[in-house]
Design a protein around this motif. Sequence first.
Motif, PDB file in Angstrom:
ATOM      1  N   GLN A  37       9.646  -6.246   3.742  1.00  0.00           N
ATOM      2  CA  GLN A  37       9.209  -6.077   2.351  1.00  0.00           C
ATOM      3  C   GLN A  37       8.073  -7.023   1.988  1.00  0.00           C
ATOM      4  OE1 GLN A  37      10.739  -3.031   1.601  1.00  0.00           O
ATOM      5  NE2 GLN A  37      10.991  -3.891  -0.430  1.00  0.00           N
ATOM      6  N   THR A  38       8.001  -8.170   2.700  1.00  0.00           N
ATOM      7  CA  THR A  38       7.044  -9.209   2.300  1.00  0.00           C
ATOM      8  C   THR A  38       5.626  -8.948   2.789  1.00  0.00           C
ATOM      9  OG1 THR A  38       7.545 -10.542   4.265  1.00  0.00           O
ATOM     10  CG2 THR A  38       8.893 -10.939   2.299  1.00  0.00           C
ATOM     11  N   VAL A  39       5.477  -8.113   3.809  1.00  0.00           N
ATOM     12  CA  VAL A  39       4.154  -7.956   4.431  1.00  0.00           C
ATOM     13  C   VAL A  39       3.128  -7.446   3.423  1.00  0.00           C
ATOM     14  CG1 VAL A  39       2.829  -6.817   6.239  1.00  0.00           C
ATOM     15  CG2 VAL A  39       5.177  -7.560   6.692  1.00  0.00           C
ATOM     16  N   LEU A  40       3.445  -6.356   2.756  1.00  0.00           N
ATOM     17  CA  LEU A  40       2.495  -5.753   1.825  1.00  0.00           C
ATOM     18  C   LEU A  40       2.188  -6.706   0.672  1.00  0.00           C
ATOM     19  CD1 LEU A  40       0.918  -3.122   1.669  1.00  0.00           C
ATOM     20  CD2 LEU A  40       2.734  -2.181   0.238  1.00  0.00           C
ATOM     21  N   SER A  41       3.190  -7.440   0.228  1.00  0.00           N
ATOM     22  CA  SER A  41       2.979  -8.400  -0.861  1.00  0.00           C
ATOM     23  C   SER A  41       2.003  -9.492  -0.455  1.00  0.00           C
ATOM     24  CB  SER A  41       4.321  -9.035  -1.267  1.00  0.00           C
ATOM     25  OG  SER A  41       5.219  -8.052  -1.705  1.00  0.00           O
ATOM     26  N   GLN A  42       2.131  -9.969   0.775  1.00  0.00           N
ATOM     27  CA  GLN A  42       1.216 -11.009   1.255  1.00  0.00           C
ATOM     28  C   GLN A  42      -0.204 -10.479   1.371  1.00  0.00           C
ATOM     29  OE1 GLN A  42       1.750 -14.251   1.896  1.00  0.00           O
ATOM     30  NE2 GLN A  42       3.940 -14.223   1.412  1.00  0.00           N
ATOM     31  N   LEU A  43      -0.344  -9.268   1.871  1.00  0.00           N
ATOM     32  CA  LEU A  43      -1.680  -8.665   1.984  1.00  0.00           C
ATOM     33  C   LEU A  43      -2.303  -8.463   0.610  1.00  0.00           C
ATOM     34  CD1 LEU A  43      -0.920  -5.943   4.706  1.00  0.00           C
ATOM     35  CD2 LEU A  43      -2.123  -8.107   5.053  1.00  0.00           C
ATOM     36  N   ALA A  44      -1.504  -7.998  -0.328  1.00  0.00           N
ATOM     37  CA  ALA A  44      -2.012  -7.754  -1.684  1.00  0.00           C
ATOM     38  C   ALA A  44      -2.420  -9.055  -2.359  1.00  0.00           C
ATOM     39  CB  ALA A  44      -0.960  -7.025  -2.511  1.00  0.00           C
ATOM     40  N   ALA A  45      -1.632 -10.101  -2.166  1.00  0.00           N
ATOM     41  CA  ALA A  45      -1.934 -11.393  -2.798  1.00  0.00           C
ATOM     42  C   ALA A  45      -3.275 -11.952  -2.332  1.00  0.00           C
ATOM     43  CB  ALA A  45      -0.809 -12.386  -2.510  1.00  0.00           C
ATOM     44  N   ALA A  46      -3.650 -11.614  -1.095  1.00  0.00           N
ATOM     45  CA  ALA A  46      -4.938 -12.073  -0.562  1.00  0.00           C
ATOM     46  C   ALA A  46      -6.076 -11.105  -0.883  1.00  0.00           C
ATOM     47  CB  ALA A  46      -4.830 -12.250   0.950  1.00  0.00           C
ATOM     48  N   ASN A  47      -5.771 -10.029  -1.616  1.00  0.00           N
ATOM     49  CA  ASN A  47      -6.758  -9.043  -2.080  1.00  0.00           C
ATOM     50  C   ASN A  47      -7.435  -8.259  -0.953  1.00  0.00           C
ATOM     51  OD1 ASN A  47      -6.552  -9.282  -4.929  1.00  0.00           O
ATOM     52  ND2 ASN A  47      -7.666 -11.223  -4.813  1.00  0.00           N
ATOM     53  N   VAL A  48      -6.846  -8.233   0.239  1.00  0.00           N
ATOM     54  CA  VAL A  48      -7.497  -7.496   1.324  1.00  0.00           C
ATOM     55  C   VAL A  48      -7.358  -5.983   1.148  1.00  0.00           C
ATOM     56  CG1 VAL A  48      -7.319  -9.361   3.009  1.00  0.00           C
ATOM     57  CG2 VAL A  48      -5.443  -7.708   2.802  1.00  0.00           C
ATOM     58  N   LEU A  49      -6.357  -5.543   0.376  1.00  0.00           N
ATOM     59  CA  LEU A  49      -6.189  -4.107   0.159  1.00  0.00           C
ATOM     60  C   LEU A  49      -7.326  -3.528  -0.679  1.00  0.00           C
ATOM     61  CD1 LEU A  49      -2.362  -3.978  -0.679  1.00  0.00           C
ATOM     62  CD2 LEU A  49      -3.464  -3.686   1.550  1.00  0.00           C
ATOM     63  N   SER A  79      -2.542  -3.101  -5.689  1.00  0.00           N
ATOM     64  CA  SER A  79      -1.791  -4.323  -5.996  1.00  0.00           C
ATOM     65  C   SER A  79      -0.602  -4.519  -5.068  1.00  0.00           C
ATOM     66  CB  SER A  79      -1.295  -4.287  -7.441  1.00  0.00           C
ATOM     67  OG  SER A  79      -0.297  -3.280  -7.599  1.00  0.00           O
ATOM     68  N   GLY A  80      -0.338  -3.548  -4.213  1.00  0.00           N
ATOM     69  CA  GLY A  80       0.799  -3.652  -3.309  1.00  0.00           C
ATOM     70  C   GLY A  80       2.135  -3.343  -3.938  1.00  0.00           C
ATOM     71  N   GLN A  81       2.135  -2.877  -5.172  1.00  0.00           N
ATOM     72  CA  GLN A  81       3.396  -2.504  -5.820  1.00  0.00           C
ATOM     73  C   GLN A  81       3.967  -1.228  -5.213  1.00  0.00           C
ATOM     74  OE1 GLN A  81       5.024  -4.397  -8.296  1.00  0.00           O
ATOM     75  NE2 GLN A  81       3.478  -5.826  -7.531  1.00  0.00           N
ATOM     76  N   LEU A  82       3.088  -0.368  -4.713  1.00  0.00           N
ATOM     77  CA  LEU A  82       3.493   0.894  -4.114  1.00  0.00           C
ATOM     78  C   LEU A  82       2.966   0.951  -2.687  1.00  0.00           C
ATOM     79  CD1 LEU A  82       4.656   3.819  -4.419  1.00  0.00           C
ATOM     80  CD2 LEU A  82       2.367   4.509  -5.179  1.00  0.00           C
ATOM     81  N   ALA A  83       3.830   1.327  -1.760  1.00  0.00           N
ATOM     82  CA  ALA A  83       3.424   1.464  -0.364  1.00  0.00           C
ATOM     83  C   ALA A  83       2.892   2.870  -0.129  1.00  0.00           C
ATOM     84  CB  ALA A  83       4.601   1.185   0.560  1.00  0.00           C
ATOM     85  N   GLY A  84       1.756   2.957   0.527  1.00  0.00           N
ATOM     86  CA  GLY A  84       1.193   4.236   0.908  1.00  0.00           C
ATOM     87  C   GLY A  84       1.382   4.462   2.398  1.00  0.00           C
ATOM     88  N   ALA A  85       1.993   5.563   2.762  1.00  0.00           N
ATOM     89  CA  ALA A  85       2.298   5.835   4.169  1.00  0.00           C
ATOM     90  C   ALA A  85       1.436   6.981   4.664  1.00  0.00           C
ATOM     91  CB  ALA A  85       3.780   6.168   4.332  1.00  0.00           C
ATOM     92  N   THR A  86       0.753   6.762   5.769  1.00  0.00           N
ATOM     93  CA  THR A  86      -0.122   7.793   6.315  1.00  0.00           C
ATOM     94  C   THR A  86       0.655   8.667   7.279  1.00  0.00           C
ATOM     95  OG1 THR A  86      -2.091   8.212   7.632  1.00  0.00           O
ATOM     96  CG2 THR A  86      -1.008   6.099   7.974  1.00  0.00           C
ATOM     97  N   GLY A  87       1.235   9.725   6.752  1.00  0.00           N
ATOM     98  CA  GLY A  87       2.020  10.637   7.572  1.00  0.00           C
ATOM     99  C   GLY A  87       1.176  11.712   8.219  1.00  0.00           C
ATOM    100  N   LEU A  88      -0.091  11.438   8.477  1.00  0.00           N
ATOM    101  CA  LEU A  88      -1.002  12.464   8.978  1.00  0.00           C
ATOM    102  C   LEU A  88      -1.193  12.428  10.491  1.00  0.00           C
ATOM    103  CD1 LEU A  88      -3.822  12.661   6.284  1.00  0.00           C
ATOM    104  CD2 LEU A  88      -1.642  13.869   6.411  1.00  0.00           C
ATOM    105  N   SER A  89      -0.387  11.634  11.206  1.00  0.00           N
ATOM    106  CA  SER A  89      -0.525  11.617  12.659  1.00  0.00           C
ATOM    107  C   SER A  89      -0.257  13.001  13.239  1.00  0.00           C
ATOM    108  CB  SER A  89       0.437  10.590  13.260  1.00  0.00           C
ATOM    109  OG  SER A  89       0.064   9.283  12.885  1.00  0.00           O
ATOM    110  N   ASN A  90       0.813  13.640  12.778  1.00  0.00           N
ATOM    111  CA  ASN A  90       1.107  15.015  13.198  1.00  0.00           C
ATOM    112  C   ASN A  90      -0.064  15.935  12.842  1.00  0.00           C
ATOM    113  OD1 ASN A  90       2.776  17.636  11.549  1.00  0.00           O
ATOM    114  ND2 ASN A  90       2.575  17.568  13.761  1.00  0.00           N
ATOM    115  N   ALA A  91      -0.655  15.706  11.677  1.00  0.00           N
ATOM    116  CA  ALA A  91      -1.756  16.559  11.225  1.00  0.00           C
ATOM    117  C   ALA A  91      -2.988  16.393  12.102  1.00  0.00           C
ATOM    118  CB  ALA A  91      -2.103  16.224   9.777  1.00  0.00           C
TER     119      ALA A  91
END
Length: 356
Positions: A25-37, A101-113
């Motif tokens: 759970q912490t990974v996305l929060s850490q990335l968002a806090a550093a503004n890399v998203l 902001s990292g509040q919502l996780a976006g998942a790229t389910g397009l590998s099959n696509a």
Amino acid sequence: MLDPVLSHWLETEAEALDLGHSDPQTVLSQLAAANVLRVGVDPALGGSGGSVVDAIESVASVASHSLASAFVFWGQRAFIEYVLQSPNKGLGERLLPDLLSGQLAGATGLSNAMKFLSGVEALQVQARAEANGWSLNGRLHWVTNLRKSGFVVAATIDREEGGTPFVLAIPDALAGLTRSADLQLMGLQSSNTAAIDLQAVQVAEEWLLHDNAKVFLPAVRPAFLGLQCAMAIGLARRSLNEAQAHLQGPRAGLLELLEEQRAALESHVTALKAGLLDGRFLTQPAALFKIRIALAEATASAVQFELQASGGKAYLSAYGSAFARRWRESAFVPIVTPSLVQLRAELQRQSQASAQ
């Protein structure tokens, strides 16, 4: 240049993230806090500016510390790219603030696509048209960044009645959507990677990313693969830097070989960035496939070179745990979809078609 706080956290937690001993759970929060998203997103939309090339460098920087974190970053940033390129601007207005902001996780389910696009695999989710939306059934077998506190996943959907497949964003809270337990991976365990089952899931039209997958997928593929390449770039750079630290005394003669590998790696990076900026990969996907293969091979060579430069020390657990993690990480690079086997098969198919 990564935020020093993020760099320190990634370096400290890298082993635990890989083995699943750190809370995913912490990974996305850490990335968002550093503004890399926000890198590579127009400031008018909440980003920090730049292009997808800048986002690639950010993902690469994270990958140099932790491929598990870069895997999450790739999933989030790829989904952000889908939203940015979607003609459904209302969807972007609703989702982008929480994605950035990292509040919502976006998942790229397009590998099959992406495999479907190359004729490798059939689509795994089917839709029946209903009033103001669709009813979905199917399964996505391997999706990253399915954060338990909330996610939205992109999927390409086949129409039961026939016709052109389309692309949806599917929110996690819908009835009939089930997330599996995390897949038991050899590494990258704290990446919220799981499967999704869809049983009569009702999705409204407002979640449509694009009504024609055969138009949308080729348009987003350069960013999808470019951001994916960033994982290999960051890992290869780190292994070569680690190798350099060992090339002293009797091993100093290997410095020339190290610089050759580094120059080859950066030449592929330069070609990747140039193709993304001038748009050539939209009409020449084979050129992008070749770069993806070359970067994967460069990563394998870099990790192998790190082992040789380190010598037996790399095989001692007291000293070599970080190397062992990079070795596991490098094993993932050739198999992440589209895998090198799939890319080579597609290149062969294109070559045979052009020869006819």
